[in-house]
Design an enzyme around this catalytic site. Structure first.
Site, mmCIF file in Angstrom:
data_model
loop_
_atom_site.group_PDB
_atom_site.id
_atom_site.type_symbol
_atom_site.label_atom_id
_atom_site.label_comp_id
_atom_site.label_asym_id
_atom_site.label_seq_id
_atom_site.Cartn_x
_atom_site.Cartn_y
_atom_site.Cartn_z
ATOM 1 N N ILE A 96 0.965 -1.133 -0.088
ATOM 2 C CA ILE A 96 -0.178 -0.081 -0.027
ATOM 3 C C ILE A 96 0.760 1.287 0.157
ATOM 4 C CG2 ILE A 96 -0.417 0.462 2.531
ATOM 5 C CD1 ILE A 96 -3.294 0.689 1.901
ATOM 6 N N HIS A 141 5.938 -12.119 5.801
ATOM 7 C CA HIS A 141 5.571 -11.345 4.284
ATOM 8 C C HIS A 141 7.207 -11.220 3.807
ATOM 9 C CE1 HIS A 141 5.326 -8.323 7.298
ATOM 10 N NE2 HIS A 141 6.037 -7.428 6.477
HETATM 11 P P1 5GP Z 1 6.905 -4.732 7.572
HETATM 12 O O1 5GP Z 1 7.396 -3.331 8.044
HETATM 13 O O2 5GP Z 1 6.075 -5.378 8.580
HETATM 14 O O3 5GP Z 1 8.181 -5.616 6.986
HETATM 15 O O4 5GP Z 1 5.978 -4.693 6.210
HETATM 16 C C1 5GP Z 1 4.674 -4.258 6.196
HETATM 17 C C2 5GP Z 1 4.367 -3.886 5.028
HETATM 18 O O5 5GP Z 1 3.016 -3.814 4.754
HETATM 19 C C3 5GP Z 1 4.480 -2.111 4.554
HETATM 20 O O6 5GP Z 1 5.536 -2.197 3.788
HETATM 21 C C4 5GP Z 1 3.589 -1.415 4.648
HETATM 22 O O7 5GP Z 1 3.333 -0.593 3.571
HETATM 23 C C5 5GP Z 1 2.410 -2.703 4.113
HETATM 24 N N1 5GP Z 1 1.112 -2.589 4.459
HETATM 25 C C6 5GP Z 1 0.583 -2.324 5.607
HETATM 26 N N2 5GP Z 1 -0.754 -2.040 5.701
HETATM 27 C C7 5GP Z 1 -1.114 -2.583 4.494
HETATM 28 C C8 5GP Z 1 -2.293 -2.868 3.734
HETATM 29 O O8 5GP Z 1 -3.397 -2.599 4.385
HETATM 30 N N3 5GP Z 1 -2.400 -3.069 2.622
HETATM 31 C C9 5GP Z 1 -1.224 -3.421 1.775
HETATM 32 N N4 5GP Z 1 -1.284 -3.727 0.766
HETATM 33 N N5 5GP Z 1 -0.048 -3.381 2.314
HETATM 34 C C10 5GP Z 1 0.054 -2.856 3.732
#
Ligand code: 5GP
Ligand code: ZN
Length: 115
Positions: A32, A101
């Protein structure tokens, strides 16, 4: 499925996402808040909170995640130029969604070391 997990809810179709791929084990969708022209998240359907929660029985699943990232990179024409795959694990690494992820980032030069 964890009802308070954002990515479980995307996998279940309860929250919208721009899907890139789905199969029996995995879903891939556009981040997103993209940090590069290609920024796709590859997510297992099954809830696993962090890399620390993986067992040997998950080796196939993780292998599929990595190979799916490579396949998406190839499909987008960025495989030869190069791309980055990242798993953030826990808070000091910047993990904000506690459902594993794999980030696929590419389409621009990426610097090293990361922040
Ligand atoms: P992390 O910081 O946990 O490695 O990555 C989480 C990722 O999820 C971030 O890059 C963030 O932009 C993405 N993200 C967070 N909320 C959402 C959402 O509601 N939809 C999508 N498609 N991505 C999200
Ligand atoms: Zn989840």
């Amino acid at each position: 499925m964890s009802t308070d997990c954002l990515f479980c809810r995307i996998v279940a179709g309860e929250l919208p996402a721009t899907l890139v791929h789905e199969d029996e084990q995995l879903v891939a969708f556009e981040d997103i808040s993209p940090q590069a022209p290609t920024h796709v998240l590859i997510v297992p359907r099954r809830h696993v909170a962090t890399l620390n929660d993986l067992g040997p029985e998950d080796d196939g699943l993780v292998g599929e995640m990595v190979r799916r990232a490579a396949a998406i990179a190839k499909a987008r024409g960025i495989a030869e130029g190069g791309y980055r795959t990242v798993f953030n694990c826990n808070r000091e690494a910047g993990q904000t969604v506690f459902h594993i992820h794999l980030h696929l980032l590419g389409g621009r030069p990426l610097t090293w070391p990361p922040g």
